[in-house]
Enzyme design. Structure first.
Site, PDB file in Angstrom:
ATOM      1  N   TYR A 147       0.755  -1.306  -0.180  1.00 58.40           N
ATOM      2  CA  TYR A 147      -0.009   0.091   0.063  1.00 58.40           C
ATOM      3  C   TYR A 147       0.830   1.017   0.105  1.00 58.40           C
ATOM      4  CZ  TYR A 147      -3.736   3.308   1.460  1.00 58.40           C
ATOM      5  OH  TYR A 147      -4.668   4.204   1.420  1.00 58.40           O
ATOM      6  N   LYS A 151       1.393   3.297  -3.206  1.00 59.59           N
ATOM      7  CA  LYS A 151       0.995   4.817  -3.168  1.00 59.59           C
ATOM      8  C   LYS A 151       1.965   5.820  -3.397  1.00 59.59           C
ATOM      9  CE  LYS A 151      -3.658   4.690  -2.157  1.00 59.59           C
ATOM     10  NZ  LYS A 151      -4.619   5.147  -2.839  1.00 59.59           N
ATOM     11  N   ARG A 188     -10.904  -1.103   9.899  1.00 57.88           N
ATOM     12  CA  ARG A 188     -10.230   0.038  10.329  1.00 57.88           C
ATOM     13  C   ARG A 188     -10.707   0.543  11.781  1.00 57.88           C
ATOM     14  NH1 ARG A 188     -10.243   3.451   4.883  1.00 57.88           N
ATOM     15  NH2 ARG A 188     -12.109   2.336   4.278  1.00 57.88           N
ATOM     16  N   SER A 191     -14.383   2.189  12.576  1.00 58.85           N
ATOM     17  CA  SER A 191     -15.429   1.137  12.340  1.00 58.85           C
ATOM     18  C   SER A 191     -15.259  -0.118  13.203  1.00 58.85           C
ATOM     19  CB  SER A 191     -15.571   0.519  10.696  1.00 58.85           C
ATOM     20  OG  SER A 191     -14.361   0.307  10.295  1.00 58.85           O
ATOM     21  N   PHE A 193     -13.972  -0.379  16.341  1.00 60.19           N
ATOM     22  CA  PHE A 193     -14.632   0.066  17.800  1.00 60.19           C
ATOM     23  C   PHE A 193     -15.879   0.365  17.817  1.00 60.19           C
ATOM     24  CE2 PHE A 193     -10.278   1.850  19.156  1.00 60.19           C
ATOM     25  CZ  PHE A 193      -9.443   0.674  19.055  1.00 60.19           C
ATOM     26  N   ASP A 208      -0.445  -0.946  23.131  1.00 60.32           N
ATOM     27  CA  ASP A 208      -0.749  -0.142  24.339  1.00 60.32           C
ATOM     28  C   ASP A 208      -1.812   0.826  24.151  1.00 60.32           C
ATOM     29  OD1 ASP A 208       0.589   1.936  23.457  1.00 60.32           O
ATOM     30  OD2 ASP A 208       2.497   1.861  24.626  1.00 60.32           O
ATOM     31  N   THR A 212      -0.856   7.380  17.967  1.00 57.57           N
ATOM     32  CA  THR A 212      -2.008   8.568  17.922  1.00 57.57           C
ATOM     33  C   THR A 212      -2.300   8.530  16.371  1.00 57.57           C
ATOM     34  OG1 THR A 212      -0.310  10.049  16.994  1.00 57.57           O
ATOM     35  CG2 THR A 212      -0.914  10.072  19.369  1.00 57.57           C
TER      36      THR A 212
HETATM   37  P1  NAD Z   1     -12.763   1.673   0.314  1.00 55.49           P
HETATM   38  O1  NAD Z   1     -12.027   0.338   0.613  1.00 55.49           O
HETATM   39  O2  NAD Z   1     -14.159   2.069   0.784  1.00 55.49           O
HETATM   40  O3  NAD Z   1     -12.947   2.130  -1.167  1.00 55.49           O
HETATM   41  C1  NAD Z   1     -12.212   1.834  -2.377  1.00 55.49           C
HETATM   42  C2  NAD Z   1     -12.854   1.425  -3.540  1.00 55.49           C
HETATM   43  O4  NAD Z   1     -12.035   1.010  -4.415  1.00 55.49           O
HETATM   44  C3  NAD Z   1     -13.685   0.319  -3.003  1.00 55.49           C
HETATM   45  O5  NAD Z   1     -15.194   0.579  -3.664  1.00 55.49           O
HETATM   46  C4  NAD Z   1     -13.132  -0.939  -3.830  1.00 55.49           C
HETATM   47  O6  NAD Z   1     -13.876  -1.822  -4.245  1.00 55.49           O
HETATM   48  C5  NAD Z   1     -12.453  -0.355  -5.067  1.00 55.49           C
HETATM   49  N1  NAD Z   1     -11.421  -0.976  -5.706  1.00 55.49           N
HETATM   50  C6  NAD Z   1     -10.295  -1.430  -5.053  1.00 55.49           C
HETATM   51  N2  NAD Z   1      -9.575  -2.074  -5.909  1.00 55.49           N
HETATM   52  C7  NAD Z   1      -9.950  -1.766  -7.049  1.00 55.49           C
HETATM   53  C8  NAD Z   1      -9.625  -1.983  -8.569  1.00 55.49           C
HETATM   54  N3  NAD Z   1      -8.580  -2.742  -8.804  1.00 55.49           N
HETATM   55  N4  NAD Z   1     -10.394  -1.552  -9.466  1.00 55.49           N
HETATM   56  C9  NAD Z   1     -11.735  -0.943  -9.342  1.00 55.49           C
HETATM   57  N5  NAD Z   1     -11.927  -0.599  -7.973  1.00 55.49           N
HETATM   58  C10 NAD Z   1     -11.071  -0.902  -7.041  1.00 55.49           C
HETATM   59  O7  NAD Z   1     -11.740   2.877   0.896  1.00 55.49           O
HETATM   60  P2  NAD Z   1     -12.003   4.416   1.160  1.00 55.49           P
HETATM   61  O8  NAD Z   1     -11.807   4.537   2.652  1.00 55.49           O
HETATM   62  O9  NAD Z   1     -13.008   4.897   0.610  1.00 55.49           O
HETATM   63  O10 NAD Z   1     -10.446   5.010   0.237  1.00 55.49           O
HETATM   64  C11 NAD Z   1     -10.623   5.531  -1.036  1.00 55.49           C
HETATM   65  C12 NAD Z   1      -9.299   6.083  -1.487  1.00 55.49           C
HETATM   66  O11 NAD Z   1      -8.802   6.902  -0.593  1.00 55.49           O
HETATM   67  C13 NAD Z   1      -8.375   4.849  -1.592  1.00 55.49           C
HETATM   68  O12 NAD Z   1      -7.452   5.018  -2.819  1.00 55.49           O
HETATM   69  C14 NAD Z   1      -7.552   5.145  -0.299  1.00 55.49           C
HETATM   70  O13 NAD Z   1      -6.365   4.687  -0.452  1.00 55.49           O
HETATM   71  C15 NAD Z   1      -7.467   6.402  -0.257  1.00 55.49           C
HETATM   72  N6  NAD Z   1      -7.296   6.880   1.263  1.00 55.49           N
HETATM   73  C16 NAD Z   1      -8.340   6.735   2.165  1.00 55.49           C
HETATM   74  C17 NAD Z   1      -8.124   7.089   3.726  1.00 55.49           C
HETATM   75  C18 NAD Z   1      -9.195   6.950   4.583  1.00 55.49           C
HETATM   76  O14 NAD Z   1      -8.856   7.155   5.697  1.00 55.49           O
HETATM   77  N7  NAD Z   1     -10.347   6.454   4.339  1.00 55.49           N
HETATM   78  C19 NAD Z   1      -6.823   7.384   4.101  1.00 55.49           C
HETATM   79  C20 NAD Z   1      -5.931   7.708   3.213  1.00 55.49           C
HETATM   80  C21 NAD Z   1      -6.251   7.275   1.626  1.00 55.49           C
HETATM   81  N1  UDP Z   2      -6.395  -0.437  15.486  1.00 62.68           N
HETATM   82  C1  UDP Z   2      -6.563  -0.840  17.032  1.00 62.68           C
HETATM   83  N2  UDP Z   2      -7.819  -1.720  16.924  1.00 62.68           N
HETATM   84  C2  UDP Z   2      -8.399  -2.052  15.960  1.00 62.68           C
HETATM   85  C3  UDP Z   2      -8.286  -1.742  14.655  1.00 62.68           C
HETATM   86  C4  UDP Z   2      -6.904  -0.767  14.678  1.00 62.68           C
HETATM   87  O1  UDP Z   2      -5.957  -0.586  17.797  1.00 62.68           O
HETATM   88  O2  UDP Z   2      -9.533  -2.808  15.935  1.00 62.68           O
HETATM   89  C5  UDP Z   2      -5.293   0.365  15.513  1.00 62.68           C
HETATM   90  C6  UDP Z   2      -4.172   0.264  14.513  1.00 62.68           C
HETATM   91  O3  UDP Z   2      -3.324  -0.533  15.099  1.00 62.68           O
HETATM   92  C7  UDP Z   2      -3.576   1.665  14.375  1.00 62.68           C
HETATM   93  C8  UDP Z   2      -4.768   2.719  14.563  1.00 62.68           C
HETATM   94  O4  UDP Z   2      -5.744   1.728  15.211  1.00 62.68           O
HETATM   95  O5  UDP Z   2      -2.636   1.996  15.206  1.00 62.68           O
HETATM   96  C9  UDP Z   2      -5.242   2.914  13.192  1.00 62.68           C
HETATM   97  O6  UDP Z   2      -5.574   1.925  12.413  1.00 62.68           O
HETATM   98  P1  UDP Z   2      -6.608   1.754  11.083  1.00 62.68           P
HETATM   99  O7  UDP Z   2      -6.331   0.379  10.514  1.00 62.68           O
HETATM  100  O8  UDP Z   2      -7.884   2.470  11.196  1.00 62.68           O
HETATM  101  O9  UDP Z   2      -5.499   2.746  10.204  1.00 62.68           O
HETATM  102  P2  UDP Z   2      -4.098   3.130   9.925  1.00 62.68           P
HETATM  103  O10 UDP Z   2      -3.469   2.436  10.518  1.00 62.68           O
HETATM  104  O11 UDP Z   2      -3.833   2.768   8.506  1.00 62.68           O
HETATM  105  O12 UDP Z   2      -3.858   4.283  10.052  1.00 62.68           O
END
Ligand code: NAD
Ligand code: UDP
Length: 318
Positions: A147, A151, A188, A191, A193, A208, A212
């Site tokens: 990932y 990215k 994530r 969702s 929690f 622990d 953040t």
């Molecule tokens: P999500 O998983 O809900 O949405 C991603 C969507 O992309 C899904 O509908 C999935 O089916 C589709 N998808 C995955 N692979 C695909 C492929 N090969 N071809 C076509 N469709 C495909 O996630 P999200 O939280 O809505 O994230 C959307 C975008 O934002 C992602 O690119 C993610 O990396 C980026 N992003 C999200 C967060 C966040 O906190 N939500 C943070 C940083 C970046």
């Molecule tokens: N996390 C947690 N319990 C869970 C899911 C995630 O403690 O059930 C923690 C995870 O280890 C990370 C933070 O929450 O430190 C955020 O995790 P998430 O998967 O939402 O996103 P990212 O790590 O990509 O920021």
């Protein structure tokens, strides 16, 4: 009369993508939502399917596609560690081949393209809060690399297409965003929690709980994405988008327990490999370029998200 614009949203069936499709329709655009539904859901966009301005294409962006559109938002990619680590090779392919396919489309059509990049490009950051000028601290061979490095490579491709072919690019680095339409089994933290608290189950804190994150409500992010696409061609980003309020994971758990009114207990489980210790966006650039800052507090955002999951749970149980 100006011609209606047709906007392609890849990943439009996902959490953020579905909110973006909805907003673009409200703005008077025609929207093509492209998704392979790996982590997306038709339920997220079912209410849009009857709109004549909305089209859905089931397609995987790792395969080239030819369409006639006026701009592209490239969001397709699983975002939850659980999902992007499920098939890491496909995650890397989606990030890299998917980016090339969408950039080629933008190049042929000479249209702007926005990339949903991520705070994960900073890895486990040594600089806090993270400004766009920080190059990051990323493990290139770990379980998050498909990932993170995917990215990062996509960002490279965006900037090379911009330099080499002159296509207008917009790269945004999204920090943890939450809200309605996250999947209950998304994995994530927000969702997980909320679902656990609503079910009265133990809240699973990894490590622990002192790590953040900074949590942005989805409507704030969508506003910034729309503003970013409207910037002049010279504005390429990368631009951090997120809410700078910083909370430990334990604080988040306690807030969610209070919001739900749950009796759930905290349980501690192993911290996954390469889990970043601290994360908080420096959003000075977004403020300056987009005249934007988040407006929804964590308290209000969590309440709306809890309401969504509560309703989902009640509907699923009849
Ligand atoms: P999500 O998983 O809900 O949405 C991603 C969507 O992309 C899904 O509908 C999935 O089916 C589709 N998808 C995955 N692979 C695909 C492929 N090969 N071809 C076509 N469709 C495909 O996630 P999200 O939280 O809505 O994230 C959307 C975008 O934002 C992602 O690119 C993610 O990396 C980026 N992003 C999200 C967060 C966040 O906190 N939500 C943070 C940083 C970046
Ligand atoms: N996390 C947690 N319990 C869970 C899911 C995630 O403690 O059930 C923690 C995870 O280890 C990370 C933070 O929450 O430190 C955020 O995790 P998430 O998967 O939402 O996103 P990212 O790590 O990509 O920021």
């Amino acid at each position: 009369m100006t011609k209606r614009k047709t906007i392609l949203v890849t990943g439009g069936g996902g959490f953020i993508g579905s909110h973006l499709c909805e907003r673009l329709l409200q703005e008077g655009c025609d929207v093509i939502c492209l998704d392979n539904f790996f982590t997306g859901s038709k339920n997220n966009i079912r209410h849009l399917l009857n709109s004549p301005a909305f089209e859905l294409i089931r397609h995987d962006i790792t395969v080239p596609i030819s369409l006639e559109v006026d701009a592209i938002y490239n969001l397709a990619c699983p975002a939850s560690p659980v999902h992007y680590q499920h098939d890491p090779v496909q995650t890397a392919r989606t990030n890299v081949l998917g980016a090339i396919n969408m950039l080629e489309l933008a190049r042929r059509l000479k249209i702007p393209i926005l990339q949903a990049s991520t705070s994960e490009v900073y890895g486990d950051p040594n600089v806090h809060p993270q400004p766009e000028s920080y190059w990051g601290n990323v493990n290139p061979i770990g379980i998050r690399s498909c990932y993170d490095e995917g990215k990062r490579c996509a960002e490279t491709l965006f900037f090379d297409y911009n330099r080499q072919y002159g296509i207008p690019i917009k790269v945004i680095r999204i920090f943890n965003t939450y809200g309605p339409r996250m999947l209950p089994n998304d994995g994530r933290v927000v969702s997980n929690f909320i679902v656990q608290a609503l079910a009265g189950k133990d809240i699973t804190i990894y490590g622990d709980g002192r790590q953040t994150r900074s949590f942005c409500y989805v409507s704030d992010l969508i506003e910034a994405m729309i503003r970013m696409m409207k910037t002049p061609a010279r504005v390429t980003g990368p631009v951090n988008l997120g809410n700078p309020g910083e909370y430990t994971v334990r604080e988040l758990a306690e807030k969610i327990i209070r919001t739900v009114g749950s009796k759930s207990k905290l349980v501690f489980q192993p911290l996954p490999q390469d889990d970043p210790a601290r994360r908080k966006p420096d959003i000075s650039l977004a403020k300056e370029l987009l005249d934007w800052k988040p407006t929804v507090s964590l308290k209000d955002g969590l309440k709306k998200t809890v309401d969504y999951f509560r309703e989902l749970k009640e509907n699923n149980h009849g």
